[in-house]
Motif scaffolding. Structure first.
Motif, PDB file in Angstrom:
ATOM      1  N   MET A 243       0.844  -1.195   0.000  1.00 22.30           N
ATOM      2  CA  MET A 243       0.000   0.000   0.000  1.00 22.30           C
ATOM      3  C   MET A 243       0.883   1.251   0.000  1.00 22.30           C
ATOM      4  N   GLY A 246       1.972   2.079  -3.297  1.00 17.72           N
ATOM      5  CA  GLY A 246       0.908   2.494  -4.210  1.00 17.72           C
ATOM      6  C   GLY A 246       0.393   1.374  -5.085  1.00 17.72           C
ATOM      7  N   THR A 249      -4.738  -0.324  -2.634  1.00 15.42           N
ATOM      8  CA  THR A 249      -5.349   0.711  -1.812  1.00 15.42           C
ATOM      9  C   THR A 249      -5.856   0.113  -0.501  1.00 15.42           C
ATOM     10  N   GLU A 251      -8.854   0.218   0.382  1.00 16.15           N
ATOM     11  CA  GLU A 251     -10.090  -0.488   0.036  1.00 16.15           C
ATOM     12  C   GLU A 251      -9.789  -1.906  -0.453  1.00 16.15           C
ATOM     13  N   ASP A 252      -8.699  -2.038  -1.248  1.00 10.78           N
ATOM     14  CA  ASP A 252      -8.284  -3.374  -1.721  1.00 10.78           C
ATOM     15  C   ASP A 252      -7.967  -4.290  -0.544  1.00 10.78           C
TER      16      ASP A 252
END
Length: 330
Positions: A243, A246, A249, A251-252
């Motif tokens: 994360m 990058g 996310t 949310e992922d």
């Protein structure tokens, strides 16, 4: 009193102790050889007692056959420097020769054999005093048969094997089997030699491993379907680092955790038992092929098993027993 170099040399030949140790012992004993030898012996006992808790992980391992009887023995010490000393190797060889000559069955029998002015155990303690290291006899193993063979791996005095056969066998073939044992480390001759306890343990491990793999496959398939790379979320550490890079996310990550928890629980609750058992049995078979000497691929011809090599040489030839000893954990 002054002691002569001749006396020092004589005592050194009698005990194997260093020149200064011999000089000091003779000086303290006022030239009395018996007293000097006792002084050196007591020094060995003191060293052995002081270093009893030390780790003796080096040493000399030797094997010998007389035809129908073969033996392995290890004389362990603390450092490779001492283990490679010619006098140390000779002491190991002398103990081995005595053990073979007397056909000793146990290490305690070996330790009690007469050697020099005492026993084999006394000789080991005396050597401990000379080197200043902990020393102990270990790894005493024997086999008997119509013929036997030994193998000392690369003459490094660290790994030896012995093997017994039911009849006379070609010397090269016998050595090849002994080398096979050294290289492939079997635990039994065939399946019958593997205890039920070991088999049950392997089945249990195989079942758990198979279940975990089936669950993991289902989880990875679900993650891929949700367009999430399974490698990016296979641990909390990876999730955080990926994360930060990058690659995924927050949310992922939340979605991945939900998928992992849900799919894992559902798949674990509906695993096909018969399939799991079949895969586990297959894994047990693979394990037995790897750990049973006769089932192993022959190190000289991978297209054949050891059983097939022996049968080709003589259909009646059988391995009766084998032993393997190494100083180093594998």
């Amino acid at each position: 009193m002054a002691v002569s170099m001749a006396d020092i040399t004589k005592l050194r030949k009698m005990t194997g102790a260093g020149m200064m140790d011999c000089k000091n012992a003779l000086t303290e004993a006022e030239g009395d050889f018996d007293k000097a030898m006792e002084i050196i012996r007591k020094k060995g006992q003191a060293v052995a007692a002081k270093r009893s808790e030390r780790d003796a992980s080096e040493g000399c391992v030797l094997a010998k056959t007389t035809g129908d009887y073969a033996v392995v023995i290890a004389l362990k010490c603390e450092t490779d420097f001492v283990a490679q000393n010619a006098d140390y190797v000779k002491l190991t060889q002398d103990i081995l020769d005595l053990a073979v000559a007397n056909k000793c069955k146990t290490l305690d029998e070996v330790k009690a054999l007469p050697m020099g002015n005492g026993t084999v155990q006394d000789a080991v303690v005396d050597r401990s005093g000379i080197t200043g290291e902990k020393m102990e006899l270990d790894g005493y193993m024997t086999v008997e048969g119509a013929s036997t063979a030994v193998y000392n791996h690369m003459n490094r005095n660290g790994l030896c094997t012995i093997v017994a056969f039911n009849k006379n066998v070609d010397e090269q073939l016998a050595k090849q089997v002994a080398m096979q044992i050294a290289a492939m480390n079997p635990i039994a001759i065939d399946e019958d030699g593997v205890s039920e306890e070991v088999k049950e343990k392997e089945i249990a491990v195989a079942i758990e491993k198979t279940k975990a793999e089936q669950v993991q496959k289902a989880v990875e398939a679900a993650l891929k379907k949700a367009n999430i790379n399974p490698a990016h979320v296979d641990s909390e550490e990876h999730m955080e680092s990926n994360m930060a890079k990058g690659w995924i996310t927050a949310e992922d990550i939340a979605k991945a955790k939900e998928i992992i928890a849900t799919v894992s629980a559902e798949k674990a609750a509906h695993l096909p038992e018969q399939m799991i058992q079949n895969i586990a049995k297959g894994r047990l078979g693979k394990f037995l092929k790897e750990v049973c000497l006769l089932n192993q691929e022959d190190i000289m011809d991978a297209k054949k098993t050891v059983r097939e090599v022996l049968a080709a040489a003589d259909p009646e030839l059988k391995v009766l027993d084998f032993k393997r000893f190494t100083l180093k954990a594998e």
